[in-house]
Write a protein that holds these residues in place. Sequence first.
Motif, short mmCIF file in Angstrom:
data_model
loop_
_atom_site.label_atom_id
_atom_site.label_comp_id
_atom_site.label_asym_id
_atom_site.label_seq_id
_atom_site.Cartn_x
_atom_site.Cartn_y
_atom_site.Cartn_z
N LEU A 5 0.82 -1.20 0.00
CA LEU A 5 0.00 0.00 0.00
C LEU A 5 0.86 1.24 0.00
N GLN A 161 -14.59 -4.95 0.36
CA GLN A 161 -13.24 -4.79 -0.13
C GLN A 161 -12.48 -3.66 0.56
N ALA A 162 -13.19 -2.64 0.96
CA ALA A 162 -12.60 -1.51 1.67
C ALA A 162 -13.74 -0.72 2.27
N TRP A 298 -8.33 -2.37 -4.70
CA TRP A 298 -7.76 -3.28 -3.72
C TRP A 298 -7.29 -4.50 -4.50
N PRO A 348 -7.82 0.79 -0.07
CA PRO A 348 -7.41 0.65 -1.47
C PRO A 348 -6.01 1.20 -1.72
N THR A 349 -5.45 0.84 -2.85
CA THR A 349 -4.16 1.34 -3.28
C THR A 349 -4.36 2.28 -4.47
#
Length: 361
Positions: A5, A161-162, A298, A348-349
């Motif tokens: 990340l 997911q986030a 993600w 997330p990235t």
Amino acid sequence: MTIRLRAPRRLAAVATASVLALSLAACGGTTKESSSGSGEAKAGGNATADPNAPLKKGLKLAFLPKQVNNPYETIVDKAGIEAAKEFGGEAKEVGPSDASASSQVSYINTLVQQRHDAILIAANDENAVCGPLKQARSKNIKIVAYDSDTNPECRDLFINQASSEEIGRSEVKLLAEQIGHEGEIAILSATANATNQNTWIKFMQDELKKPEYAKMKLVKVAYGDDDDQKSFQQTQGLLQAYPNLKGIISPTTVGIAAAARYISGSKYKGKVALTGLGTPDQMRKFVKDGTVKEFELWDPKNLGYLAAYAAAALSSGQITGAEGEKFKAGKLGERTIGANGEVILGPPTVFDAENIDEYHF
């Protein structure tokens, strides 16, 4: 695969909330009321968890994505199928080729007849699938929603997911930085009934109310139905209808790729900013040719992996879905169930030209 990340300054403040709330709020800690026979779920039912119970061998899991020809969903489901092998289970993917509201219903009914131990579903419509999912739960089939939640009373867990708030607000922040916090913007979503999309959009609209976005105006929310060609056409339509458009947010992997394809070959390249949720492999060329500066996501493989282990823990009696329960998710380590039966994968990235070649999925 573990994503490293990056912690960009614009997401730092939001990331602290990533372990708190996710959208698609569900009603966790629900168990079937065995005496009712109706399939209705009650929070805090009579079921009790045995955290020391071993994972059962031979568990049968089924992944039911929004649509089977969606590249993102395929990555998620394949990872979940592989994860099942680690604990001696069997898993498969079944589902419709379109993302309409009721397209998943017949598949749920078939999986119930086949007596699977768990059904894992990314819901196209939070309510359309509820009836058959309740029937499944009345037969002691565990229901795990992932990616896009069902109505809370229709499942045991939601693997998010986030943080949905984090996703929605960060999407606005990414775009705002690219257009100087000024100008008309649009959103290109998936289907009008998609639970995750609508929740993210709600937080985007709320974020836009803040003073720092006073010069930004959301002019349209368009729907490409997670169909490549329709999303392409919707992008074209947005740019023609709003000649002063400065940016587009597309929180769907199908939509952002289609939008990027259109913009990359048009006069709008370099003039209209595009961000959203996409996979590095599908977006790489658009980042490198300057069509897209930044987008986020993600690791979809980890999402499928976590969902599979959550389903196994439920089916084995290690957890019931109640807040505070813990289970081990293989290489991802111990996870804790949060409020409303949600388990969060992680923040997330952000992908850009500097880091996109580090990721391949």
